[in-house]
Scaffold this motif. Structure first.
Motif, short mmCIF file in Angstrom:
data_model
loop_
_atom_site.label_atom_id
_atom_site.label_comp_id
_atom_site.label_asym_id
_atom_site.label_seq_id
_atom_site.Cartn_x
_atom_site.Cartn_y
_atom_site.Cartn_z
N ARG A 91 0.83 -1.19 0.00
CA ARG A 91 0.00 0.00 0.00
C ARG A 91 0.87 1.25 0.00
O ARG A 91 1.83 1.35 0.76
CB ARG A 91 -0.94 0.00 1.20
N SER A 93 0.20 4.06 1.17
CA SER A 93 0.15 4.75 2.46
C SER A 93 1.25 4.28 3.41
O SER A 93 1.78 5.06 4.19
CB SER A 93 -1.22 4.55 3.11
N GLU A 96 4.60 5.85 2.10
CA GLU A 96 4.66 7.28 2.40
C GLU A 96 4.81 7.52 3.89
O GLU A 96 5.54 8.42 4.32
CB GLU A 96 3.39 7.96 1.88
N ALA A 97 4.13 6.73 4.71
CA ALA A 97 4.23 6.92 6.16
C ALA A 97 5.63 6.67 6.68
O ALA A 97 6.07 7.29 7.65
CB ALA A 97 3.23 6.00 6.87
N TYR A 189 0.45 -4.36 4.02
CA TYR A 189 0.87 -3.46 5.09
C TYR A 189 2.29 -3.75 5.58
O TYR A 189 2.66 -3.35 6.67
CB TYR A 189 -0.10 -3.54 6.27
N LYS A 217 -0.56 2.39 11.68
CA LYS A 217 -1.01 3.77 11.56
C LYS A 217 0.08 4.72 12.03
O LYS A 217 1.16 4.77 11.47
CB LYS A 217 -2.33 3.96 12.32
#
Length: 530
Positions: A91, A93, A96-97, A189, A217
């Protein structure tokens, strides 16, 4: 124009690169690079060229001029967008995280180049990509002074891996065979799912399944969860079998700190019906709920054969977080150091390890500490590579040192039926333990052995155990504890492989007490770095 940030950063202190950039925009859109004599001379030379040669020369001049300006003075910039390419399963995200804060914190082009190089290293450490490249491109025309960061990744082709290898684990204190399977990035993930099975020559076994996440997260630390069933036969040494069904959760894990929580159901049984009174009182099932914290610093140049540096490990464990269950506090320290001598690759390794376990509760010194969680000395594993493990004492058998009690006799049974226990006694372990070693390693004067890392060593080891719980602290004295230290010395040959350290040693026992299981002679040892 676009700039390969990772390659440019690597050449920051080197000569101006001659590598061609990506296709530039039309000449009128090129930035004002300033005029100097060198650039004018190159432009005059370019007028003599036609077609593709002239275009290539112009590209190179622009690239060289941009690089000169970048390293001549700070150029303010901010990141407008982070664009992810090549992520088929992972992913965007997650990617980038991992690097967004690092990249967006840069305020100049120079800082952004350095941050891009660090971001490349961060993404490689996630262990999901075979290749990572970062390119910087100009931001939208309506947002001057901005840049787009383009991250191009190539995901690992093999998402499913497995293997079988030999290992030596301190918790089972024996050579074992371990098989494992791992599936990478199942849900995108960065999740790693694994299953493993271990079998030791001393009838120990473990089956487990687990998962780890590089982040959850906003939580940027590595998180792990694992379920396992562990079985171990301690009948030869302490007259009980141990079975543990457990769930473990890694709450914090980085280069120096590790926090974990373990919840399990442990059962101790005695099929032989010969356990001593102290072991018999602890048979049955108990809830194990423990929080552990480990602080580790390891500056040694090798785990299997250190020649310089130092290491320190501190492990604290509190059991009994629930009202029911085993309640105890366990603390362990390990300090190591290695000093090179400058000839024959010789180095002196020294270390000292100490630990204490105490029951918790009202009148705690009158209570007993859990037998499986106590400290034990003995076995053939090397103290050099077993960092943070208080167990090694060469020349003595596994669990062959410390407080012991005679077993109950059974009709028709003789002590010879349990020769591995030396004297038909149960070894109870200690609430207080101290061990130390000195190991001098050196190359052997045979090229073939030297080329394969096979070397010699001479060693001296010592250690002692004492019982403090169940009111035994009243009989403890430091002079007596120091006088009863067990010790051994010897020489041997070491073969450090990629998986474990194998040793053939001659051990001479210098000091032992009446019921200790130790003898001089040849010993074979296997140990894995911790």
């Amino acid at each position: 124009m676009a700039i390969a940030a990772d390659s440019t950063a690597e050449q920051a202190s080197g000569p101006v690169p001659h590598e061609l950039p990506e296709e530039p925009r039309n000449a009128p859109d090129q930035p004002d690079l300033g005029e100097d004599d060198e650039f004018d001379e190159e432009e005059d030379d370019a007028e003599e060229l036609d077609g593709p040669a002239a275009e290539a020369a112009f590209k190179e001049r622009v690239h060289r001029a941009v690089i000169r300006r970048i390293y001549a003075e700070p150029i303010e910039i901010r990141v407008h967008s982070i664009i992810i390419k090549g992520n088929l399963s992972t992913r965007a995200s997650l990617i980038e995280a991992e690097v967004a804060n690092l990249l967006r914190s840069a305020s100049t082009v120079q800082d952004l180049l350095v941050s891009s190089r660090l971001a490349t290293m961060v993404l490689h450490r996630v262990n999901l990509f075979e290749h990572v490249s970062i390119t910087l491109d100009a931001g939208p025309p309506e947002f001057p002074g901005t840049a787009n960061v383009i991250i191009d990744v190539v995901e690992s082709a093999r998402r499913f891996v497995g293997g079988i290898h030999r290992s030596s684990k301190p918790q089972v204190r024996s050579l074992s065979i371990e098989g494992w399977l791992m599936f990478k990035n199942l849900f995108g993930y960065g999740d790693m799912w694994d299953a493993s099975a271990t079998y030791g020559w001393d009838q120990s076994s473990e089956i487990g399944m687990g998962v780890q996440l590089p982040r959850l997260k906003s939580i940027s630390t590595l998180l792990t969860a694992r379920a396992s069933i562990f079985s171990k036969d301690w009948l030869k040494f302490s007259s009980y079998k141990e079975r543990l069904l457990s769930l473990s959760f890694g709450l914090l894990s980085n280069s120096h700190h590790n926090v974990s929580y373990n919840l399990g159901w442990r059962a101790l049984t005695d099929p032989s019906q010969m356990a001593s009174e102290s072991i018999k009182r602890q048979l049955g099932s108990d809830l194990l709920s423990a929080l552990s914290y480990t602080y580790k610093v390891d500056q040694r140049d090798s785990e299997l054969r250190p020649t310089q540096g130092y290491a320190f490990v501190s492990t604290s464990q509190v059991g009994g977080l629930w009202k029911k269950g085993l309640r105890f506090f366990r603390q362990e320290f390990d300090v190591r150091g290695a000093v090179p001598f400058g000839f024959y690759n010789a180095a002196l390794n020294v270390g000292i390890t100490a630990g204490v376990i105490l029951p918790l509760g009202r009148g705690f010194m009158e209570l007993f500490s859990p037998v499986p969680d106590r400290f034990y000395l003995g076995g053939h594993s090397s103290p050099v590579s077993n960092l943070g493990v208080l167990s090694s004492l060469l020349g003595f058998k596994t669990r062959g040192v410390g407080p012991s009690e005679p077993r109950r006799s059974a009709p028709g049974e003789s002590v010879k039926d349990h020769a591995a226990a030396c004297t038909g006694r149960d070894y109870l372990g200690g609430d207080l333990a101290v061990s130390a070693f000195a190991d001098l390693s050196f190359d052997l004067p045979i090229k073939m052995l030297k080329d394969n890392g096979i070397h010699g060593h001479a060693f001296l080891s010592a250690g002692n155990l004492a019982k403090l719980s169940e009111s035994e602290y009243k009989n403890f004295s430091f002079p007596e504890f120091r006088r009863t230290f067990r010790s051994s010395a010897g020489v041997g040959i070491v073969w450090p492989t990629k998986l474990f350290r194998m040793e053939i040693n001659y051990c001479h026992v210098l000091n032992k007490l009446e019921h200790d299981c130790g003898e001089s002679g040849i010993q074979f040892g296997f140990s894995s770095p911790q």
